[in-house]
Design an enzyme around this catalytic site. Structure first.
Site, PDB file in Angstrom:
ATOM      1  N   GLU A 107      76.078  -3.917 -54.037  1.00 11.87           N
ATOM      2  CA  GLU A 107      77.315  -4.512 -54.986  1.00 11.87           C
ATOM      3  C   GLU A 107      78.694  -3.436 -55.083  1.00 11.87           C
ATOM      4  O   GLU A 107      78.403  -2.099 -56.220  1.00 11.87           O
ATOM      5  CB  GLU A 107      76.696  -4.213 -56.050  1.00 11.87           C
ATOM      6  CG  GLU A 107      75.220  -5.378 -55.701  1.00 11.87           C
ATOM      7  CD  GLU A 107      74.995  -5.848 -57.918  1.00 11.87           C
ATOM      8  OE1 GLU A 107      75.269  -6.962 -57.679  1.00 11.87           O
ATOM      9  OE2 GLU A 107      75.236  -5.085 -58.403  1.00 11.87           O
TER      10      GLU A 107
ATOM     11  N   GLY B 236      81.776  -8.947 -60.679  1.00 12.07           N
ATOM     12  CA  GLY B 236      83.092  -9.096 -62.584  1.00 12.07           C
ATOM     13  C   GLY B 236      84.662  -9.079 -62.348  1.00 12.07           C
ATOM     14  O   GLY B 236      85.279  -9.756 -63.091  1.00 12.07           O
TER      15      GLY B 236
ATOM     16  N   ASN C 241      71.252 -12.143 -61.258  1.00  9.35           N
ATOM     17  CA  ASN C 241      70.800 -11.667 -62.982  1.00  9.35           C
ATOM     18  C   ASN C 241      71.968 -11.254 -63.907  1.00  9.35           C
ATOM     19  O   ASN C 241      73.148 -11.675 -64.051  1.00  9.35           O
ATOM     20  CB  ASN C 241      71.514  -9.574 -62.345  1.00  9.35           C
ATOM     21  CG  ASN C 241      71.861  -8.706 -63.141  1.00  9.35           C
ATOM     22  OD1 ASN C 241      70.819  -9.179 -63.902  1.00  9.35           O
ATOM     23  ND2 ASN C 241      73.319  -7.479 -62.929  1.00  9.35           N
TER      24      ASN C 241
ATOM     25  N   GLU D 288      75.971  -1.229 -63.704  1.00  6.43           N
ATOM     26  CA  GLU D 288      75.771  -0.781 -64.990  1.00  6.43           C
ATOM     27  C   GLU D 288      74.941   0.189 -65.743  1.00  6.43           C
ATOM     28  O   GLU D 288      75.524   1.403 -66.840  1.00  6.43           O
ATOM     29  CB  GLU D 288      76.030  -2.304 -65.533  1.00  6.43           C
ATOM     30  CG  GLU D 288      77.501  -3.095 -65.027  1.00  6.43           C
ATOM     31  CD  GLU D 288      76.945  -4.894 -64.913  1.00  6.43           C
ATOM     32  OE1 GLU D 288      76.097  -5.066 -65.618  1.00  6.43           O
ATOM     33  OE2 GLU D 288      78.359  -4.728 -64.478  1.00  6.43           O
TER      34      GLU D 288
ATOM     35  N   SER E  55      81.080 -10.993 -57.829  1.00 10.58           N
ATOM     36  CA  SER E  55      82.049 -11.772 -57.696  1.00 10.58           C
ATOM     37  C   SER E  55      81.422 -13.466 -56.203  1.00 10.58           C
ATOM     38  O   SER E  55      82.314 -13.961 -55.424  1.00 10.58           O
ATOM     39  CB  SER E  55      83.496 -11.650 -56.903  1.00 10.58           C
ATOM     40  OG  SER E  55      84.037 -10.704 -58.317  1.00 10.58           O
TER      41      SER E  55
ATOM     42  N   HIS F 277      71.200  -0.294 -61.444  1.00 14.68           N
ATOM     43  CA  HIS F 277      72.478  -1.272 -61.352  1.00 14.68           C
ATOM     44  C   HIS F 277      73.739  -0.033 -61.329  1.00 14.68           C
ATOM     45  O   HIS F 277      73.552   1.255 -62.243  1.00 14.68           O
ATOM     46  CB  HIS F 277      72.985  -2.386 -61.979  1.00 14.68           C
ATOM     47  CG  HIS F 277      73.615  -3.425 -62.163  1.00 14.68           C
ATOM     48  ND1 HIS F 277      74.994  -3.048 -62.364  1.00 14.68           N
ATOM     49  CD2 HIS F 277      73.300  -4.721 -61.471  1.00 14.68           C
ATOM     50  CE1 HIS F 277      75.656  -4.266 -62.017  1.00 14.68           C
ATOM     51  NE2 HIS F 277      75.481  -5.381 -61.535  1.00 14.68           N
TER      52      HIS F 277
ATOM     53  N   LYS G  76      72.057 -10.467 -66.786  1.00 13.83           N
ATOM     54  CA  LYS G  76      72.336  -8.892 -67.261  1.00 13.83           C
ATOM     55  C   LYS G  76      72.294  -9.419 -68.846  1.00 13.83           C
ATOM     56  O   LYS G  76      71.307 -10.235 -68.887  1.00 13.83           O
ATOM     57  CB  LYS G  76      74.525  -9.132 -67.169  1.00 13.83           C
ATOM     58  CG  LYS G  76      74.562  -8.874 -65.870  1.00 13.83           C
ATOM     59  CD  LYS G  76      75.625  -8.018 -65.421  1.00 13.83           C
ATOM     60  CE  LYS G  76      76.098  -8.239 -63.762  1.00 13.83           C
ATOM     61  NZ  LYS G  76      77.247  -7.655 -63.419  1.00 13.83           N
TER      62      LYS G  76
END
Ligand code: 13P
Length: 266
Positions: A178, A184, A16, A110, A224, A108, A18
């Protein structure tokens, strides 16, 4: 309920990107990644590799992959719940289908937090993807607070149940676990933590779509993931691949994740 592990689930390593790499950078990146994997003798039928560039790169990636007959799969990072109409800034599943995307990432964390996507919106997007012959990669995961309050699998399980509300048949879906706290952060879940939640998610698939679909559906871990920790996740019986963020932007690192079978014996 115990679910029979289906050895035919082909592992999927998905990158991904992003909001990184413009269409010119995407062309150079995909070409180098494909060469790197080919030079290393990667068997794409044994471990599938896919990239998820921004929308504006997709046409360039499609053209390159089709012209050079590359074996990489690709998809989009989001899709509209609508087919067409007055939805400024949205992208229809019909458009993604025309670009021969195989997958689309949906829900996701985000999108859920920065764009306020509710479980209902995620479910509508999953239905839209299936309608347009795209395989949805349904993302679920708990925050650190959720983990403390509700334990490890309650939130991801509830999110998956909600996302599947409109799915009635044996559609080709993928689930990505996730944990928000691992995205991250450099602090990945342990393989045991990922396995515990993946097993709970497979039980939801079994309850809602039947044991056969549950046995065939790939469940990815994301958060990660790196070349140095991928093998541990892939040893777990219910983890069928990874959704990789930061490390998917480094060709050598992503390639090493895709080739996890070679650098560490399973
Ligand atoms: P990182 O691999 O950078 O933690 O991101 C994970 C992710 O959000 C993939 O969708």
């Amino acid at each position: 309920m115990a679910v029979t592990i289906n050895p035919r689930r082909t592992p999927l390593i998905a990158g991904n990107w992003k909001m990184n790499l413009d269409h010119l950078q995407a062309i150079a990146f995909v070409q180098k990644l494909a060469w790197n994997l080919k030079d290393a003798g990667h068997d794409f039928t044994a471990v599938e590799a896919a990239v998820f560039p921004p929308f504006t790169d997709l046409r360039s990636v499609q053209t390159l992959i089709s012209a050079d007959k590359l074996q990489l799969a690709y998809g989009a990072q989001d899709v509209s719940e609508h087919d067409s109409g007055a939805y400024t800034g949205e992208i229809s599943g019909a458009f993604l289908s025309q670009l021969e995307c195989r997958y689309v990432i949906i829900g996701h964390s985000e999108r859920r937090t920065l764009h306020g996507e509710s479980d209902a919106v995620v479910a509508a997007k999953v239905a839209a993807a299936i309608k347009h012959n795209l395989s949805p990669i349904i993302c679920v995961g708990e925050t650190a607070e959720d983990l403390e309050t509700h334990g490890p699998s309650a939130v991801p399980v509830a999110q998956l149940r909600a996302a599947l509300a409109g799915v009635s048949n044996a559609a080709d879906i993928v689930v990505a676990y996730e944990p928000v706290w691992a995205i991250g952060s450099g602090q990945a879940a342990t393989p045991e933590q990922a396995e515990q939640v993946a097993a709970a998610l497979r039980a939801v698939l079994s309850e809602t779509l039947g044991q056969d679909v549950a046995g065939k559906t790939r469940i990815l871990y994301g958060g990660s993931v790196k070349g140095s920790n991928i093998a541990g996740f892939m040893r777990e019986p219910n983890v069928d691949g990874a959704l990789v963020g930061g490390a998917s932007l480094d060709i050598a690192e992503f390639s090493s994740i895709v080739r996890y079978q070679k650098h560490v014996a399973l």
